[in-house]
Scaffold this active site. Structure first.
Site, PDB file in Angstrom:
ATOM      1  N   ASP A 174       0.898  -1.192  -0.094  1.00  0.00           N
ATOM      2  CA  ASP A 174      -0.054  -0.081   0.122  1.00  0.00           C
ATOM      3  C   ASP A 174       0.850   1.346   0.017  1.00  0.00           C
ATOM      4  O   ASP A 174       0.743   2.292   0.596  1.00  0.00           O
ATOM      5  CB  ASP A 174      -0.961   0.034   1.318  1.00  0.00           C
ATOM      6  CG  ASP A 174      -2.118   0.938   1.081  1.00  0.00           C
ATOM      7  OD1 ASP A 174      -2.395   1.198  -0.224  1.00  0.00           O
ATOM      8  OD2 ASP A 174      -2.627   1.374   2.014  1.00  0.00           O
ATOM      9  N   LYS A 220       1.907   4.674  -1.240  1.00  0.00           N
ATOM     10  CA  LYS A 220       1.381   5.849  -1.741  1.00  0.00           C
ATOM     11  C   LYS A 220       1.697   7.052  -0.924  1.00  0.00           C
ATOM     12  O   LYS A 220       2.257   7.118   0.057  1.00  0.00           O
ATOM     13  CB  LYS A 220      -0.450   5.957  -1.612  1.00  0.00           C
ATOM     14  CG  LYS A 220      -0.771   5.488  -0.297  1.00  0.00           C
ATOM     15  CD  LYS A 220      -2.392   5.184  -0.249  1.00  0.00           C
ATOM     16  CE  LYS A 220      -2.805   4.985   1.110  1.00  0.00           C
ATOM     17  NZ  LYS A 220      -4.148   4.782   1.166  1.00  0.00           N
ATOM     18  N   ASN A 222       1.472   7.614   2.879  1.00  0.00           N
ATOM     19  CA  ASN A 222       1.984   6.754   3.674  1.00  0.00           C
ATOM     20  C   ASN A 222       3.863   7.262   3.730  1.00  0.00           C
ATOM     21  O   ASN A 222       4.542   6.404   4.526  1.00  0.00           O
ATOM     22  CB  ASN A 222       1.887   5.237   3.342  1.00  0.00           C
ATOM     23  CG  ASN A 222       0.417   4.745   3.507  1.00  0.00           C
ATOM     24  OD1 ASN A 222      -0.133   5.334   4.546  1.00  0.00           O
ATOM     25  ND2 ASN A 222       0.116   3.866   2.870  1.00  0.00           N
ATOM     26  N   ASP A 252       2.510   2.825   7.653  1.00  0.00           N
ATOM     27  CA  ASP A 252       1.290   2.134   8.000  1.00  0.00           C
ATOM     28  C   ASP A 252       1.511   0.655   7.125  1.00  0.00           C
ATOM     29  O   ASP A 252       1.456   0.446   5.664  1.00  0.00           O
ATOM     30  CB  ASP A 252       0.114   2.902   6.646  1.00  0.00           C
ATOM     31  CG  ASP A 252      -1.148   2.338   6.604  1.00  0.00           C
ATOM     32  OD1 ASP A 252      -1.234   1.080   7.054  1.00  0.00           O
ATOM     33  OD2 ASP A 252      -2.075   2.947   6.128  1.00  0.00           O
ATOM     34  N   THR A 273      -4.570   0.614  -2.898  1.00  0.00           N
ATOM     35  CA  THR A 273      -5.242   1.936  -3.239  1.00  0.00           C
ATOM     36  C   THR A 273      -5.422   1.992  -4.717  1.00  0.00           C
ATOM     37  O   THR A 273      -3.961   2.120  -5.495  1.00  0.00           O
ATOM     38  CB  THR A 273      -4.609   3.189  -2.515  1.00  0.00           C
ATOM     39  OG1 THR A 273      -4.662   2.981  -1.196  1.00  0.00           O
ATOM     40  CG2 THR A 273      -5.398   4.433  -2.914  1.00  0.00           C
TER      41      THR A 273
END
Length: 379
Positions: free
Chosen positions: A145, A147, A150, A166, A186
């Site tokens: 994840d 992105k 984060n 995260d 995401t």
């Protein structure tokens, strides 16, 4: 850290406490999630500040393997560019993850606030991310994840290091028959093979880094459509462009770097180790032309005014630590803008099998925000 009786549970360790507030003084809530909230807390014995992730046990019923996986991953990690898990406490009603506090805010916030920003700056931002993810991959850990939300700055100082946070969707590669296949992450940053619900590997993180690098150089996402199915189709086809005029002043080396990370075939995609050797990272091909005006304008248009709640409110940390006068290190941040509504929006990570379209503010946007979400799974 102080307090608590330590015991081993399923190969991890937790300190047993009756009341966590005997050890920590809780300040203000930094953010909330579906099953937890993150609180700014001061350890009474040492005066140290931490971000405490508070998870009610009743919310964990049936999901124990997920939090155990997150803890197992975090306990294995020790890297200067990754937010650290400092301790774990367990009370009769809650599980508490004591996390390293980072207070410098998010990546896009910092870029928007700058007056001068170049390809060289973008390259310097991506390099420690590549290094940290390469470290994760060497341990058999896939973040899943990655992105901009984060990626946080350690402190408000101008030269602060970047930190990856995260690990709620992270996964440790296991036995040969334990193949990752769950569509999670995401959408704007997720690799085609994940959306295709095919078995995938750590190469999905490399794709996400390519997407982040793309945005760092133009201020808008490579995939964008208000219609979810069309957005997914673009990603599945790896259909993106280096549009004029936004990319006219960007080097061919930068475009080559991104193209080799955002390669549809994961077998042909650069690994983090290979990306670290690319001339745009390791050489001197990144240009020094100021692209701040164009990039920051696009970032504000494409990542601002989203309606969902922040996962981590760094502004609250800075405000509270100023109030407590916990050191002069925060003083340099006083000139920084605190209006979060003018800063980049947040994206969530939920299940691709039941994606709903989010109504995001897109007035005057040159490009619609990619704010769709995908659901997490166990694999």
């Amino acid at each position: 850290m102080a307090g608590g009786r330590e015991e081993s549970v399923n190969g991890s360790w937790k300190k047993q406490v009756d009341d966590i507030r005997k050890i920590f003084e809780f300040k203000e809530i930094l953010g909330t999630g579906a099953f937890s909230e993150v609180v700014l807390a001061q350890e009474k014995a040492t005066g140290e500040m931490y971000a405490v992730k508070c998870i009610p046990k009743k919310a964990l019923r049936g999901k124990e393997s997920g939090i155990e996986n997150e803890i197992a991953v975090l306990r294995k990690i020790k890297h200067e560019n990754i937010v650290a898990l400092e301790d774990i406490y367990e009370s009769p009603t809650h599980l508490y993850l004591i996390m390293q506090l980072v207070s410098g805010g998010e990546l896009f916030d910092r870029i928007v606030e700058r007056g001068f920003y170049t390809e060289q700056d973008a390259s310097a931002l991506i390099k420690p991310v590549l290094d940290a993810v390469n470290y994760l991959h060497s341990l058999g850990i896939v973040h899943r994840d990655l992105k901009p939300e984060n990626l946080l700055y350690y402190n408000p100082h101008e030269e602060s290091k970047i930190m990856i946070s995260d690990f709620g969707l992270s996964k440790m590669e296991g036995a040969a028959n334990d193949i990752m296949s769950t569509a999670c992450g995401t959408p704007g940053y997720v690799a085609p093979e994940v959306l295709a619900q095919k078995p995938y590997s750590k190469a999905v993180d490399c794709w996400s880094i390519g997407v982040i690098a793309y945005i760092l150089l133009c201020g808008y996402p490579p995939f964008y459509d208000e219609n979810d199915s069309k957005l997914f189709e673009q990603i599945l086809r790896a259909e993106y462009e280096f549009d004029s005029p936004y990319w006219d002043d960007i080097s061919d080396s930068a475009k080559d770097f991104i193209s080799n990370l955002m390669q549809k075939d994961p077998e042909k995609r650069l690994t983090c180790e290979e990306a670290l050797r690319h001339p745009w990272i390791a050489g001197d091909t990144a240009l020094c032309k100021n692209i701040h005006e164009s990039v920051s304008r696009q970032m504000k248009k494409n990542f601002a005014k989203a309606k969902w709640r922040q996962a981590f409110n760094a502004t609250a940390v800075i405000r509270h630590m100023r109030r407590l006068q916990l050191g002069s290190s925060m003083d340099s941040s006083q000139h920084r803008k605190q209006n979060l509504t003018s800063m980049p929006g947040k994206s969530q990570s939920v299940d691709v099998s039941s994606v709903n379209r989010n109504d995001c503010s897109s007035e005057q946007h040159t490009r619609p925000s990619t704010v769709t979400t995908i659901i997490t799974g166990s694999k």
